[in-house]
Scaffold this motif. Sequence first.
Motif, short mmCIF file in Angstrom:
data_model
loop_
_atom_site.label_atom_id
_atom_site.label_comp_id
_atom_site.label_asym_id
_atom_site.label_seq_id
_atom_site.Cartn_x
_atom_site.Cartn_y
_atom_site.Cartn_z
N GLN A 64 0.82 -1.20 0.00
CA GLN A 64 0.00 0.00 0.00
C GLN A 64 0.86 1.26 0.00
N LEU A 65 0.28 2.32 -0.53
CA LEU A 65 0.93 3.62 -0.55
C LEU A 65 -0.14 4.69 -0.43
N VAL A 66 0.05 5.63 0.48
CA VAL A 66 -0.93 6.70 0.65
C VAL A 66 -0.24 8.05 0.45
N ALA A 67 -1.05 9.04 0.13
CA ALA A 67 -0.55 10.41 -0.06
C ALA A 67 -1.31 11.36 0.85
N ALA A 68 -0.59 12.26 1.47
CA ALA A 68 -1.20 13.39 2.15
C ALA A 68 -1.10 14.58 1.22
N VAL A 69 -2.24 15.12 0.82
CA VAL A 69 -2.26 16.24 -0.11
C VAL A 69 -2.65 17.49 0.67
N ILE A 70 -1.73 18.44 0.74
CA ILE A 70 -1.97 19.70 1.44
C ILE A 70 -2.25 20.76 0.40
N CYS A 71 -3.43 21.36 0.46
CA CYS A 71 -3.85 22.33 -0.55
C CYS A 71 -3.34 23.72 -0.21
N GLU A 72 -2.03 23.84 -0.11
CA GLU A 72 -1.38 25.09 0.21
C GLU A 72 -0.08 25.18 -0.59
N HIS A 73 0.49 26.38 -0.64
CA HIS A 73 1.82 26.53 -1.20
C HIS A 73 2.83 25.89 -0.26
N THR A 74 3.90 25.35 -0.82
CA THR A 74 4.89 24.62 -0.03
C THR A 74 5.41 25.39 1.17
N PRO A 75 5.75 26.68 1.07
CA PRO A 75 6.27 27.38 2.25
C PRO A 75 5.33 27.35 3.46
N ARG A 76 4.02 27.26 3.21
CA ARG A 76 3.08 27.24 4.33
C ARG A 76 3.23 25.98 5.17
N ILE A 77 3.59 24.86 4.55
CA ILE A 77 3.75 23.62 5.30
C ILE A 77 4.86 23.76 6.34
N PHE A 78 5.90 24.52 5.99
CA PHE A 78 7.04 24.66 6.88
C PHE A 78 6.88 25.81 7.87
N SER A 79 5.97 26.75 7.59
CA SER A 79 5.81 27.90 8.48
C SER A 79 4.56 27.82 9.35
N GLU A 80 3.59 27.01 8.96
CA GLU A 80 2.33 26.91 9.70
C GLU A 80 2.41 25.79 10.73
N PRO A 81 2.33 26.08 12.03
CA PRO A 81 2.46 25.04 13.06
C PRO A 81 1.46 23.90 12.90
N PHE A 82 0.26 24.19 12.41
CA PHE A 82 -0.77 23.16 12.26
C PHE A 82 -0.26 22.01 11.42
N TYR A 83 0.34 22.31 10.27
CA TYR A 83 0.73 21.25 9.34
C TYR A 83 1.88 20.42 9.88
N ALA A 84 2.82 21.06 10.58
CA ALA A 84 3.92 20.30 11.17
C ALA A 84 3.39 19.29 12.19
N ARG A 85 2.46 19.72 13.03
CA ARG A 85 1.88 18.82 14.03
C ARG A 85 1.03 17.74 13.36
N PHE A 86 0.23 18.13 12.39
CA PHE A 86 -0.67 17.20 11.72
C PHE A 86 0.09 16.10 10.99
N LEU A 87 1.07 16.49 10.18
CA LEU A 87 1.80 15.51 9.38
C LEU A 87 2.63 14.58 10.24
N SER A 88 3.19 15.11 11.31
CA SER A 88 3.99 14.27 12.20
C SER A 88 3.13 13.18 12.84
N ALA A 89 1.94 13.56 13.32
CA ALA A 89 1.06 12.58 13.97
C ALA A 89 0.51 11.57 12.97
N ALA A 90 0.15 12.03 11.76
CA ALA A 90 -0.35 11.10 10.74
C ALA A 90 0.74 10.12 10.32
N ASP A 91 1.95 10.61 10.21
CA ASP A 91 3.07 9.76 9.81
C ASP A 91 3.29 8.63 10.80
N GLU A 92 3.11 8.90 12.10
CA GLU A 92 3.26 7.86 13.11
C GLU A 92 2.25 6.73 12.90
N VAL A 93 1.02 7.10 12.54
CA VAL A 93 -0.02 6.08 12.31
C VAL A 93 0.35 5.21 11.11
#
Length: 335
Positions: A64-93
Amino acid sequence: MADQPTLAQVAAEAGVSPATASRVLTGSVRVSTSTRRQVHDAMSRLGYVRHRAPRGTSARRSDQLVAAVICEHTPRIFSEPFYARFLSAADEVFNAYGVPFVVMTATPATSTIAAPPLVTGSFDGILLAGARERHPLAITLAASGVPVRSAGRPPDGVDLPYADMDNRDGARQAAEHLLLTDRRNITVIAGPPTLPGARDRLDGFLRTLHAAGMTDVPVAYGDFSHASGAHAMQWLLQRSPHLDAVFAASDPMAAGALQALRRAGRRVPDDVAVIGFDDAPLARHTSPTLTTVRQPVEELAVLTARMLLMAIASEDDVPRGNPILPTELVIREST
């Protein structure tokens, strides 16, 4: 068993050419909104499902292979605390289940590039976050037949299962706290109006104030960033110089508001109370520390990731309903 409808039949039903129907399915920006809706309506009426290659036909992989698609410009993923927390927790699952996890960004302008690998069988499932109104990729994914779960309520008119947090109730708690502390000239720094969660926060806040008899509530808009919060606060000070409270729809915007108030010579909380939304780590390090609405970001990530894995494993036996996680006001020094 009846034959599955073809893309040509969908095109005929929608009154468009097969090439146009194909462009709709791949998220092309060359298709008008009205045409896109015609094609998706035809897909729904005919029960069309995008064909995906059987498991194991690709030489690239058989797992299996899954994708997390973030509907934002790339810099927002690195500057927005929400996405850092969200992606880290999803990755653990996903790691716990041995499922590789790919992160992609997709703005409306890049949907044409992002859509083909997502809907043609490369991925077993998609975790979607940050989709705003009229985002072509969200519309395409909803009609693709690929298992998709949205973190946050999807845009109106996009039928996707989702999990969300109670943005309206969190904003209600913020408004009631300001009313109970005798703030009477209350203002708002809202998030992007095309984002469902931002609209819900504004709606929950204003409804509570309107019920208390406050109908003239100045609203400025930001993009959840620190800079936009500072600019919005400056505008609000000009629009309502006697303001005594501000609710910002994100902690970075609230931090920007604190900076603008300090520069304007306004004391927090003596002159102006400030409430944010997130309970991001920075809320405990502002001066003064920030009263904010705690949103369960990690819990949302874990829940949507597990929902997606269940959908991939057994699409015919997936629990119905869109769970909503509670939010909680955390009172600190800024109020």
